[in-house]
Design a protein around this motif. Structure first.
Motif, PDB file in Angstrom:
ATOM      1  N   ILE A 103      14.201  33.328  57.355  1.00  0.00           N
ATOM      2  CA  ILE A 103      12.877  33.869  57.032  1.00  0.00           C
ATOM      3  C   ILE A 103      11.884  33.308  58.043  1.00  0.00           C
ATOM      4  O   ILE A 103      11.227  32.291  57.840  1.00  0.00           O
ATOM      5  CB  ILE A 103      12.486  33.542  55.576  1.00  0.00           C
ATOM      6  N   GLY A 104      11.835  34.020  59.166  1.00  0.00           N
ATOM      7  CA  GLY A 104      11.008  33.613  60.290  1.00  0.00           C
ATOM      8  C   GLY A 104      11.253  34.556  61.443  1.00  0.00           C
ATOM      9  O   GLY A 104      11.976  35.542  61.308  1.00  0.00           O
ATOM     10  N   PRO A 105      10.668  34.279  62.599  1.00  0.00           N
ATOM     11  CA  PRO A 105      10.821  35.159  63.758  1.00  0.00           C
ATOM     12  C   PRO A 105      12.229  35.097  64.356  1.00  0.00           C
ATOM     13  O   PRO A 105      13.032  34.228  63.997  1.00  0.00           O
ATOM     14  CB  PRO A 105       9.780  34.636  64.749  1.00  0.00           C
ATOM     15  N   ARG A 106      12.480  36.005  65.273  1.00  0.00           N
ATOM     16  CA  ARG A 106      13.775  36.015  65.955  1.00  0.00           C
ATOM     17  C   ARG A 106      13.915  34.797  66.853  1.00  0.00           C
ATOM     18  O   ARG A 106      12.927  34.252  67.349  1.00  0.00           O
ATOM     19  CB  ARG A 106      13.937  37.302  66.769  1.00  0.00           C
ATOM     20  N   ALA A 107      15.159  34.413  67.098  1.00  0.00           N
ATOM     21  CA  ALA A 107      15.437  33.218  67.893  1.00  0.00           C
ATOM     22  C   ALA A 107      14.813  33.302  69.276  1.00  0.00           C
ATOM     23  O   ALA A 107      14.318  32.300  69.809  1.00  0.00           O
ATOM     24  CB  ALA A 107      16.944  33.006  67.996  1.00  0.00           C
ATOM     25  N   GLU A 108      14.809  34.479  69.875  1.00  0.00           N
ATOM     26  CA  GLU A 108      14.263  34.617  71.230  1.00  0.00           C
ATOM     27  C   GLU A 108      12.779  34.264  71.273  1.00  0.00           C
ATOM     28  O   GLU A 108      12.298  33.653  72.236  1.00  0.00           O
ATOM     29  CB  GLU A 108      14.477  36.043  71.737  1.00  0.00           C
ATOM     30  N   HIS A 109      12.038  34.614  70.213  1.00  0.00           N
ATOM     31  CA  HIS A 109      10.606  34.310  70.186  1.00  0.00           C
ATOM     32  C   HIS A 109      10.358  32.827  69.901  1.00  0.00           C
ATOM     33  O   HIS A 109       9.414  32.235  70.433  1.00  0.00           O
ATOM     34  CB  HIS A 109       9.909  35.182  69.148  1.00  0.00           C
ATOM     35  N   ILE A 110      11.206  32.242  69.049  1.00  0.00           N
ATOM     36  CA  ILE A 110      11.106  30.797  68.810  1.00  0.00           C
ATOM     37  C   ILE A 110      11.337  30.038  70.108  1.00  0.00           C
ATOM     38  O   ILE A 110      10.605  29.096  70.449  1.00  0.00           O
ATOM     39  CB  ILE A 110      12.123  30.345  67.750  1.00  0.00           C
ATOM     40  N   ARG A 111      12.338  30.484  70.845  1.00  0.00           N
ATOM     41  CA  ARG A 111      12.717  29.788  72.078  1.00  0.00           C
ATOM     42  C   ARG A 111      11.615  29.913  73.141  1.00  0.00           C
ATOM     43  O   ARG A 111      11.251  28.932  73.789  1.00  0.00           O
ATOM     44  CB  ARG A 111      14.041  30.360  72.584  1.00  0.00           C
ATOM     45  N   VAL A 112      11.088  31.116  73.314  1.00  0.00           N
ATOM     46  CA  VAL A 112      10.041  31.332  74.320  1.00  0.00           C
ATOM     47  C   VAL A 112       8.796  30.515  73.998  1.00  0.00           C
ATOM     48  O   VAL A 112       8.235  29.829  74.858  1.00  0.00           O
ATOM     49  CB  VAL A 112       9.683  32.838  74.409  1.00  0.00           C
ATOM     50  N   MET A 113       8.353  30.559  72.737  1.00  0.00           N
ATOM     51  CA  MET A 113       7.127  29.867  72.368  1.00  0.00           C
ATOM     52  C   MET A 113       7.326  28.367  72.196  1.00  0.00           C
ATOM     53  O   MET A 113       6.356  27.611  72.179  1.00  0.00           O
ATOM     54  CB  MET A 113       6.539  30.482  71.097  1.00  0.00           C
ATOM     55  N   GLY A 114       8.563  27.924  72.090  1.00  0.00           N
ATOM     56  CA  GLY A 114       8.840  26.496  72.002  1.00  0.00           C
ATOM     57  C   GLY A 114       8.760  25.796  73.344  1.00  0.00           C
ATOM     58  O   GLY A 114       8.645  24.569  73.417  1.00  0.00           O
ATOM     59  N   ASP A 115       8.829  26.568  74.422  1.00  0.00           N
ATOM     60  CA  ASP A 115       8.668  26.033  75.777  1.00  0.00           C
ATOM     61  C   ASP A 115       7.236  26.329  76.199  1.00  0.00           C
ATOM     62  O   ASP A 115       6.874  27.472  76.457  1.00  0.00           O
ATOM     63  CB  ASP A 115       9.663  26.715  76.712  1.00  0.00           C
ATOM     64  N   LYS A 116       6.409  25.308  76.282  1.00  0.00           N
ATOM     65  CA  LYS A 116       4.979  25.532  76.495  1.00  0.00           C
ATOM     66  C   LYS A 116       4.678  26.215  77.827  1.00  0.00           C
ATOM     67  O   LYS A 116       3.698  26.964  77.945  1.00  0.00           O
ATOM     68  CB  LYS A 116       4.220  24.222  76.357  1.00  0.00           C
ATOM     69  N   ILE A 117       5.501  25.975  78.832  1.00  0.00           N
ATOM     70  CA  ILE A 117       5.285  26.634  80.117  1.00  0.00           C
ATOM     71  C   ILE A 117       5.586  28.118  79.995  1.00  0.00           C
ATOM     72  O   ILE A 117       4.794  28.971  80.418  1.00  0.00           O
ATOM     73  CB  ILE A 117       6.146  25.982  81.219  1.00  0.00           C
ATOM     74  N   GLU A 118       6.722  28.448  79.402  1.00  0.00           N
ATOM     75  CA  GLU A 118       7.089  29.856  79.224  1.00  0.00           C
ATOM     76  C   GLU A 118       6.138  30.542  78.247  1.00  0.00           C
ATOM     77  O   GLU A 118       5.800  31.722  78.410  1.00  0.00           O
ATOM     78  CB  GLU A 118       8.533  29.967  78.730  1.00  0.00           C
ATOM     79  N   ALA A 119       5.686  29.805  77.238  1.00  0.00           N
ATOM     80  CA  ALA A 119       4.737  30.367  76.273  1.00  0.00           C
ATOM     81  C   ALA A 119       3.436  30.747  76.970  1.00  0.00           C
ATOM     82  O   ALA A 119       2.850  31.809  76.698  1.00  0.00           O
ATOM     83  CB  ALA A 119       4.462  29.358  75.161  1.00  0.00           C
ATOM     84  N   LYS A 120       2.984  29.894  77.884  1.00  0.00           N
ATOM     85  CA  LYS A 120       1.742  30.175  78.612  1.00  0.00           C
ATOM     86  C   LYS A 120       1.905  31.405  79.503  1.00  0.00           C
ATOM     87  O   LYS A 120       1.018  32.264  79.577  1.00  0.00           O
ATOM     88  CB  LYS A 120       1.350  28.950  79.436  1.00  0.00           C
ATOM     89  N   ARG A 121       3.061  31.509  80.179  1.00  0.00           N
ATOM     90  CA  ARG A 121       3.331  32.690  81.001  1.00  0.00           C
ATOM     91  C   ARG A 121       3.343  33.950  80.149  1.00  0.00           C
ATOM     92  O   ARG A 121       2.778  34.989  80.530  1.00  0.00           O
ATOM     93  CB  ARG A 121       4.696  32.543  81.689  1.00  0.00           C
ATOM     94  N   THR A 122       3.997  33.869  78.990  1.00  0.00           N
ATOM     95  CA  THR A 122       4.095  35.022  78.101  1.00  0.00           C
ATOM     96  C   THR A 122       2.728  35.413  77.573  1.00  0.00           C
ATOM     97  O   THR A 122       2.384  36.597  77.511  1.00  0.00           O
ATOM     98  CB  THR A 122       5.049  34.706  76.928  1.00  0.00           C
ATOM     99  N   ALA A 123       1.933  34.414  77.174  1.00  0.00           N
ATOM    100  CA  ALA A 123       0.585  34.691  76.675  1.00  0.00           C
ATOM    101  C   ALA A 123      -0.253  35.403  77.732  1.00  0.00           C
ATOM    102  O   ALA A 123      -0.957  36.380  77.443  1.00  0.00           O
ATOM    103  CB  ALA A 123      -0.087  33.395  76.247  1.00  0.00           C
ATOM    104  N   LYS A 124      -0.175  34.921  78.949  1.00  0.00           N
ATOM    105  CA  LYS A 124      -0.937  35.527  80.046  1.00  0.00           C
ATOM    106  C   LYS A 124      -0.508  36.973  80.258  1.00  0.00           C
ATOM    107  O   LYS A 124      -1.343  37.864  80.441  1.00  0.00           O
ATOM    108  CB  LYS A 124      -0.717  34.696  81.320  1.00  0.00           C
ATOM    109  N   ARG A 125       0.801  37.223  80.207  1.00  0.00           N
ATOM    110  CA  ARG A 125       1.326  38.582  80.380  1.00  0.00           C
ATOM    111  C   ARG A 125       0.855  39.512  79.264  1.00  0.00           C
ATOM    112  O   ARG A 125       0.620  40.701  79.491  1.00  0.00           O
ATOM    113  CB  ARG A 125       2.859  38.532  80.415  1.00  0.00           C
ATOM    114  N   LEU A 126       0.676  38.960  78.061  1.00  0.00           N
ATOM    115  CA  LEU A 126       0.279  39.761  76.904  1.00  0.00           C
ATOM    116  C   LEU A 126      -1.236  39.917  76.784  1.00  0.00           C
ATOM    117  O   LEU A 126      -1.721  40.530  75.838  1.00  0.00           O
ATOM    118  CB  LEU A 126       0.837  39.123  75.625  1.00  0.00           C
ATOM    119  N   GLY A 127      -1.977  39.355  77.726  1.00  0.00           N
ATOM    120  CA  GLY A 127      -3.428  39.521  77.721  1.00  0.00           C
ATOM    121  C   GLY A 127      -4.186  38.492  76.921  1.00  0.00           C
ATOM    122  O   GLY A 127      -5.372  38.676  76.612  1.00  0.00           O
TER     123      GLY A 127
END
Length: 447
Positions: A103-127
């Motif tokens: 009961i939570g998000p998919r593993a891929e989203h947990i993994r991406v957002m758990g890495d602060k560098i990748e999370a920042k890249r993803t956030a920037k890409r999403l506006g």
């Protein structure tokens, strides 16, 4: 809908999830360590399973034992609460491999957002607006000095993995940078097993603003407003409120829409929180938590929406119960985290609670798993409970909070109740005039 949910957590959050499941007519399974055999969530669950000795690694972090508990009880879903395994992508994948729903998000989203560098890249890409800084991990001191010079001092060196303020160092000048990098790497490696660090602009007097989102995993998402979590000690939140005293309606809706659109584009499923530093009218992304937050009750208070109900609905394939147009904000809410700690030194205070009395009345909620005679164990987080107060506006909310704090009784151990009684009478707090550094300065000046 699920038949039976196993709650892979303890304390007040386990009890919170249990209540939501019962309201939905779902059977519950409590897991517990030997230290938590007398815990309230264990007493109230339909079934309970002991999964190991007190140490978290041998019980609440023991995936094999949790899987065994699911098998022997016939649970078809697992709610991780917050902390422990709630943001563990591997745990989510293992449950999926055993035909159990996380009961939570998919593993891929947990993994991406758990890495602060990748999370920042993803956030920037999403506006989503981000703090100026390095695009990725910084491995070379010369490169670090170049980046710091470009964005301007002071800068903050941060661990890519983990959180809670560990692996974070401020460099006020170039002369400070090498030591900050070395110390942050050492601390991050010891705490998280990953010494990767990155650099971002250090903001002098920011507020900590976070936006609550909920996605259905099918391209639909809503936001439920923001929370102000600026009263912190060592990067740990102490007092949270919704809505933020610093934002107006236009700012609130603008950042909320940015966040909901981003997580919809991501295909995100379940509850999440996008966290920002806010200064001079600008928002800067710092991280996304892919789980329920400790402070989620203040959002529930101002929206009337049960976030755990929504988590369970989405995870079972039922979708969101409301659209964005149906979300309404009512009044103001504040949460105080009451911990078993000395109110000034914050030294943990485990032991037996000899008397426990919670406040009541209109607009007052207490989320807690303790009771008179309960023994606070020394092995886990020191949270006794959360006092949540709601009023028609912030002034009424503060008045109600003052009264509720006076009624709250925790005897036998030290607690942080005296700190909150001080804070509710402080002029800066009453005016909502504080930033993320305010509380530490207040505590230092009070010595």
């Amino acid at each position: 809908m699920f038949h039976k949910i196993l709650i892979a957590n303890r304390g007040e959050i386990a009890l919170r999830v249990l209540r939501a499941a019962k309201e939905l007519g779902i059977q519950t399974v409590a897991v517990h360590s030997t230290a938590d055999a007398d815990a309230m969530h264990v007493r109230l669950a339909d079934e309970s399973v002991c999964i190991g000795p007190p140490a978290s690694r041998d019980s609440y972090l023991n995936i094999h034992q949790i899987l065994a508990a699911c098998e022997i009880t016939g649970a078809d879903a697992v709610h991780p609460g917050y902390g422990f395994l709630s943001e563990n992508a591997k745990f989510s994948e293992i449950l999926d491999a055993h035909n159990l729903t996380f009961i939570g998000p998919r593993a891929e989203h947990i993994r991406v957002m758990g890495d602060k560098i990748e999370a920042k890249r993803t956030a920037k890409r999403l506006g989503i607006p981000v703090v100026p800084g390095s695009e990725g991990a910084v491995t070379d001191d010369t490169e670090a000095k170049r980046i710091a010079a470009e964005i301007g001092y002071p800068v903050l060196v941060k661990a890519s993995a983990g959180g809670g303020g560990r692996g974070m160092k401020v460099a006020k000048t170039e002369a400070d940078l090498s030591d900050a990098l070395a110390n942050a790497r050492n601390e991050a490696g010891a705490a998280f097993g990953d010494d990767a660090v990155y650099i971002e602009k250090y903001l002098a007097k920011p507020r900590h603003i976070e936006v609550q989102i909920m996605g259905d995993g099918k391209g639909n998402a809503i936001h439920l407003g923001e929370r102000d979590c600026s009263l912190q000690r060592r990067h740990q939140k102490v007092w949270e409120e919704a809505n933020s005293p610093a934002l107006n309606v236009e700012q609130r809706m603008k950042i909320g829409e940015i966040c909901s659109r981003a997580v919809a584009d991501l295909g995100y499923s379940g509850a999440g929180t996008i966290e920002f530093l806010y200064e001079d009218g600008e928002f800067y992304f710092i991280e996304m938590n892919t789980r329920l937050q400790v402070e989620h009750p203040v959002t529930e208070a101002i929206t009337g929406i049960d976030l755990v109900h929504e988590q369970i609905r989405v995870a079972s394939g039922g979708g969101l119960s409301v659209t964005q147009d149906e979300v309404r904000f009512h009044g103001h809410a504040i949460e105080c985290r009451i911990n078993a700690e000395d109110p000034r030194t914050f030294v943990p205070s485990p032991g037996v609670i000899t008397h426990f009395h919670t406040p009541g009345g209109l607009g007052v909620r207490v989320d807690s798993g303790v009771y008179s005679g309960y023994k606070i164990p020394p092995y886990y987080d020191s949270l006794i409970g959360k006092l949540i107060v709601h009023g028609r506006n912030r002034v009424e909310c503060m008045m109600r909070l003052r009264r509720a704090l006076d009624e709250f009784v925790v005897d036998g151990i030290n607690s942080t109740l005296p700190l909150f009684r001080d804070l509710v009478g402080n002029v800066d707090v009453a005016n909502g005039d504080y930033d993320i550094h305010w509380l530490e300065k207040y505590l230092a000046d009070s010595k």
